[in-house]
Design an enzyme around this catalytic site. Structure first.
Site, PDB file in Angstrom:
ATOM      1  N   CYS A   1      -9.875  12.414  -4.300  1.00 20.21           N
ATOM      2  CA  CYS A   1      -8.670  12.150  -3.498  1.00 20.21           C
ATOM      3  C   CYS A   1      -9.097  11.508  -2.181  1.00 20.21           C
ATOM      4  O   CYS A   1     -10.263  11.143  -2.019  1.00 20.21           O
ATOM      5  CB  CYS A   1      -7.917  13.469  -3.277  1.00 20.21           C
ATOM      6  SG  CYS A   1      -6.262  13.244  -2.567  1.00 20.21           S
TER       7      CYS A   1
ATOM      8  N   CYS B   1      -3.680  13.194  -8.207  1.00 18.34           N
ATOM      9  CA  CYS B   1      -4.825  14.078  -8.003  1.00 18.34           C
ATOM     10  C   CYS B   1      -4.645  15.448  -8.630  1.00 18.34           C
ATOM     11  O   CYS B   1      -4.459  16.418  -7.941  1.00 18.34           O
ATOM     12  CB  CYS B   1      -5.171  14.204  -6.535  1.00 18.34           C
ATOM     13  SG  CYS B   1      -3.758  14.173  -5.427  1.00 18.34           S
TER      14      CYS B   1
ATOM     15  N   ASP C   1       0.226   5.091  -4.692  1.00 17.35           N
ATOM     16  CA  ASP C   1      -0.118   6.485  -4.985  1.00 17.35           C
ATOM     17  C   ASP C   1       1.066   7.274  -5.525  1.00 17.35           C
ATOM     18  O   ASP C   1       2.166   7.184  -4.996  1.00 17.35           O
ATOM     19  CB  ASP C   1      -0.584   7.188  -3.698  1.00 17.35           C
ATOM     20  CG  ASP C   1      -1.925   6.666  -3.203  1.00 17.35           C
ATOM     21  OD1 ASP C   1      -2.766   6.334  -4.045  1.00 17.35           O
ATOM     22  OD2 ASP C   1      -2.109   6.611  -1.966  1.00 17.35           O
TER      23      ASP C   1
ATOM     24  N   GLU D   1      -8.274  12.931 -10.952  1.00 14.57           N
ATOM     25  CA  GLU D   1      -9.216  13.996 -10.647  1.00 14.57           C
ATOM     26  C   GLU D   1      -9.999  14.279 -11.921  1.00 14.57           C
ATOM     27  O   GLU D   1      -9.408  14.448 -12.979  1.00 14.57           O
ATOM     28  CB  GLU D   1      -8.406  15.215 -10.196  1.00 14.57           C
ATOM     29  CG  GLU D   1      -9.197  16.319  -9.563  1.00 14.57           C
ATOM     30  CD  GLU D   1      -9.798  17.245 -10.589  1.00 14.57           C
ATOM     31  OE1 GLU D   1     -11.024  17.336 -10.609  1.00 14.57           O
ATOM     32  OE2 GLU D   1      -9.065  17.833 -11.359  1.00 14.57           O
TER      33      GLU D   1
ATOM     34  N   HIS E   1     -12.166  18.534  -1.508  1.00 20.69           N
ATOM     35  CA  HIS E   1     -11.682  19.693  -0.754  1.00 20.69           C
ATOM     36  C   HIS E   1     -12.803  20.583  -0.261  1.00 20.69           C
ATOM     37  O   HIS E   1     -12.573  21.516   0.488  1.00 20.69           O
ATOM     38  CB  HIS E   1     -10.691  20.493  -1.599  1.00 20.69           C
ATOM     39  CG  HIS E   1      -9.432  19.718  -1.856  1.00 20.69           C
ATOM     40  ND1 HIS E   1      -9.186  19.092  -3.059  1.00 20.69           N
ATOM     41  CD2 HIS E   1      -8.400  19.411  -1.052  1.00 20.69           C
ATOM     42  CE1 HIS E   1      -8.042  18.450  -2.978  1.00 20.69           C
ATOM     43  NE2 HIS E   1      -7.540  18.625  -1.771  1.00 20.69           N
TER      44      HIS E   1
HETATM   45  N1  GLN Z   1      -4.081   7.299  -0.381  1.00 22.55           N
HETATM   46  C1  GLN Z   1      -3.924   8.665  -0.020  1.00 22.55           C
HETATM   47  C2  GLN Z   1      -5.166   9.151   0.703  1.00 22.55           C
HETATM   48  O1  GLN Z   1      -6.212   8.672   0.389  1.00 22.55           O
HETATM   49  C3  GLN Z   1      -3.676   9.545  -1.226  1.00 22.55           C
HETATM   50  C4  GLN Z   1      -3.422  10.974  -0.845  1.00 22.55           C
HETATM   51  C5  GLN Z   1      -3.060  11.893  -1.994  1.00 22.55           C
HETATM   52  O2  GLN Z   1      -3.309  11.621  -3.134  1.00 22.55           O
HETATM   53  N2  GLN Z   1      -2.463  13.017  -1.698  1.00 22.55           N
HETATM   54  O3  GLN Z   1      -5.105  10.038   1.536  1.00 22.55           O
HETATM   55 ZN    ZN Z   2      -4.946  12.537  -4.213  1.00 18.76          ZN
END
Ligand code: GLN
Ligand code: ZN
Length: 745
Positions: free
Chosen positions: A712, A629, A585, A651, A680
């Site tokens: 995310c 993201c 990530d 995203e 979110h």
């Molecule tokens: N792998 C992390 C999660 O799924 C990625 C979090 C992020 O992008 N901030 O929480």
């Molecule tokens: Zn994310």
């Protein structure tokens, strides 16, 4: 030449180590405190901070830096720049203020955005064409309160008209915004002048961004208007984060002083070119305000002396480079750090002492250290990581993709981003184990229980590529930091992220190494439960360094390179253990971009190479994923392509897939995971909506490149929400798959 040297501060951190400020605010939000109690308690905290600074030896103590939430919001609120949905009461009460910040049932909160390239977020002012008026002169009130509390030289500070206008929305242009808010600034400043305020600090960090250049003439005119409104009071423009976009033009503004970051090589070059006007006060930002390392104050003084010998000034303010907002309050609460590390640290309170020490040393007279200055100015700011070493995978994506057909995935494979719901139970589990109330054996067994439950759930939901769920992680950087050498963690090192929310960034203090595998056990366990591919889950090197306090004795790039080496070992261990999809990530990749365009290539160079390094040595058959993201990718697409992950999830839901337009015109791209719904929001996504979004994406690129996933990680959502949302997502993918197959046959 006799020159006066004065110790000053720009701004004090909002969040204190014991998080008293946060507790007071949150109690008020929960209605455990009345408005009067809130006011009294915060007033007490505020006065304590002012006294503390004065006691440390700071001459001009900033006031009005203390906020109930955010300082951009403060200005919006005091100008009555309040969207109609937040006008709950006719007078502009506290309720309206917090409604803008946090939203109410019927009123969505104002947007929040990243403040420059820091990890702080401000509230975006929203103009709807309403009439503005000054409902409270906050800097004046803060100045009076400080005077009453016995502070000798309070210096009101506030976000300046250009920066405020630059970041406000709802205006047709920055010029219109500036024109609209200027009368209010004028009125406010006139009142401050009449009250007898000596100095006003006006923060204009927006003057450092390249995009500011076209507005400088208007900004100059705005300051001329302010000058006329306040003929006696002295105006001091404070900048930070970088050098001014156009030094000479700015120096002609009719103000009495400038605060500059003298640790910026560029700012230093501008200053020592000799054009600093000798009738102005120089605010010499010499103590690094956004990192946590102790300064050698005698050396700093000699260095500053060398700078001063190149220019002509009568009055110098020694100060931090930025507001101390970005560092924790004090290191004195820390009792568990190794003594040797503790000694090297300097948080806000310690930095103020350093400011005073530099001031004293300079007054005593220090020999100018011209050599250090010259070396610094001559240094090549572009770090070179992995100089001649190969960082990228040896095989082209096309070859790898062919071999990766062995995964035998359907078109539009569905997956998630990694974390699954962190229920109260999961969080309690980790807490109990950390406290020692739960044995490691039991803890691991419980974690495995959650993994097992969710592997089953994911299979039942019909997802194609699974995850283990990250139940053992509270924070994606801290988890790795705790397992790597070279990291330390504080108990009270809180830094405000937004509103009452804080983060405790890890401290990278020495060489980063990986003593043992970090994620292999859970991942292998999870994979053993299913026939389907399951992704190993790592946090990338760029994100790890961007969300930590890094060493100052080597370039950040070098630290990132060490992290990359450690992660590369982990990647190979996972591969060896039979994990054939690994996600690395990089959600903080973009926020690390430097403010100045000309610095971006150097950042991209090390950021891309460190990422590439993490997966350089895997087999062609091993599929590397990454995740970011945010939707504003357009200008960084070439860098993303160069990272060369086999699949990148991004995203896409908020932009409805428009973000793909950039890929269309020949930008190199491997496979793309489309974030089809916003995690979110508690809202369960609509199947039709996701379906039409997917269809729209298919008009840009061939169906074979796409994956389907949420925006995310799902850790903040409830189990029920996750089940329903993922079921809808899988259904949308299936529908589109079917219609594509009809077309193809
Ligand atoms: N792998 C992390 C999660 O799924 C990625 C979090 C992020 O992008 N901030 O929480
Ligand atoms: Zn994310």
């Amino acid at each position: 030449m006799s020159r006066s040297v004065i110790a000053t501060n720009i701004g004090y951190p909002q969040l204190d180590g014991k998080r008293e400020w946060k507790r007071v605010l949150e109690s008020y939000w929960k209605e455990d405190l009345s408005a009067t109690e809130l006011y009294d308690k915060l007033e007490e905290l505020k006065v304590d901070r002012l006294k503390k600074q004065e006691k440390a030896g700071i001459h001009y103590v900033p006031v009005n830096d203390f906020t109930y939430y955010d300082r951009m919001l403060d200005v919006a609120w005091m100008f009555n720049l309040i969207p109609a949905r937040h006008q709950h009461t006719s007078e502009s009460s506290l309720r309206n203020y917090f409604s803008m910040a946090r939203g109410e049932q019927t009123a969505e909160a104002c947007a929040m955005k990243k403040w420059f390239n820091t990890n702080y977020h401000y509230i975006v002012p929203e103009w709807e064409g309403q009439e503005l008026s000054l409902i409270k002169n906050m800097p004046l009130a803060a100045w009076k309160e400080a005077k009453e509390a016995g502070i000798s030289n309070p210096k009101p500070t506030l976000v300046g008209p250009f920066t405020f206008a630059y970041f406000s929305k709802g205006f047709t242009s920055v010029s219109e915004a500036l024109e609209t808010v200027l009368p209010l600034y004028k009125q406010m400043i006139e009142e401050l002048d009449t009250a007898g305020v000596e100095w006003l600090q006006i923060e204009e960090p927006a003057l450092v961004v390249g995009e500011a250049a076209p507005f400088l003439k208007e900004v100059h005119e705005a300051y001329s208007a302010l000058r006329t409104a306040a003929p006696r009071m002295k105006l001091f423009i404070q900048t930070y984060y970088e050098a001014l976009v156009d030094f000479d033009t700015c120096m002609a503004f009719p103000v009495d002083g400038w605060g500059l970051d003298l640790t910026s090589q560029r700012a230093l070059a501008q200053l020592t070119s000799g054009k600093f006007p000798d009738d102005k006060v120089l605010g010499a930002g010499i103590i690094t305000g956004d990192n946590i390392w102790r300064a050698h104050t005698k050396e700093k003084a000699s260095y500053l002396q060398a700078v001063l010998e190149k220019i002509n000034v009568n009055e110098v303010w020694v100060q931090p480079t930025t507001s101390l907002l970005h560092v924790p309050e004090t290191k004195t609460h820390e009792t568990r750090l190794p003594a040797e590390l503790y000694d090297r640290l300097s948080f806000a309170d310690e930095k103020l002492t350093e400011v005073v020490e530099v001031t004293e040393a300079l007054k005593e007279g220090q020999a100018a250290d011209q050599d250090t200055l010259a070396t610094y100015l001559a240094q090549d700011p572009v770090p070179s990581v992995f100089k001649d070493i190969q960082t990228h995978r040896g095989t082209s994506f096309e070859k790898r993709q062919e071999k990766q057909q062995a995964f035998n995935l359907p078109l539009l494979p569905t997956t998630t981003i990694g974390s699954l719901p962190q229920t109260t139970e999961v969080r309690k589990l980790r807490r109990d184990w950390k406290r020692g109330d739960l044995s490691t054996e039991r803890y691991e067994e419980e974690v495995r229980g959650h993994i097992k439950k969710w592997v089953q759930e994911q299979e039942e939901l019909g997802l194609d590529v699974l995850v283990h769920g990250e139940f053992e992680r509270n924070d994606m950087v801290e988890f790795f930091g705790e397992k790597l050498d070279g990291f330390a963690f504080t108990d009270f090192g809180w830094v405000q992220s937004y509103g009452s929310r804080g983060v405790k960034p890890p401290i990278i203090h020495s060489d980063v190494k990986r003593p043992q595998a970090m994620t292999v056990e859970e991942t292998v366990y999870a994979q053993s439960l299913t026939e389907q591919p399951l992704k190993g889950m790592l946090t990338g090197p760029v994100t790890i360094v961007n969300w930590s306090f890094v060493r100052s004795d080597q370039p950040k790039a070098d630290t990132a390179a060490q992290v990359a080496e450690a992660l590369a070992e982990e990647v190979l261990d996972l591969e060896k253990a039979g994990i054939s999809m690994i996600q690395i990530d990089e959600p903080a990749f973009k926020e690390g971009y430097p403010l100045k365009k000309e610095d971006r290539p150097a950042y991209e160079d090390w950021a891309v190479k460190t990422f590439q390094r993490t997966h350089r040595d895997v087999k062609d058959e091993t599929q590397i994923h990454t995740h970011m993201c945010y939707s504003e990718f357009q200008d960084i697409l070439p860098a993303i392509g160069a990272m060369d992950a086999d699949v990148i999830s991004i995203e896409a839901s908020k932009s409805g897939g428009d973000i793909l337009a950039g890929f269309e015109d020949g930008q190199h791209v491997n496979e793309v995971g489309l974030g089809v719904y916003d995690i979110h929001s508690p809202r369960i996504p609509d199947v039709d909506e996701m379906e039409s979004m997917l269809n729209r994406c298919l008009t840009y690129l061939p169906v074979e490149v796409f994956w389907v996933n949420p925006d995310c990680g799902l850790k903040t959502r409830s189990e029920k929400e996750v089940r329903e949302s993922l079921a809808a997502m899988v259904q949308a993918a299936k529908r589109v798959r079917a219609s594509v197959q009809v077309k193809q046959s």
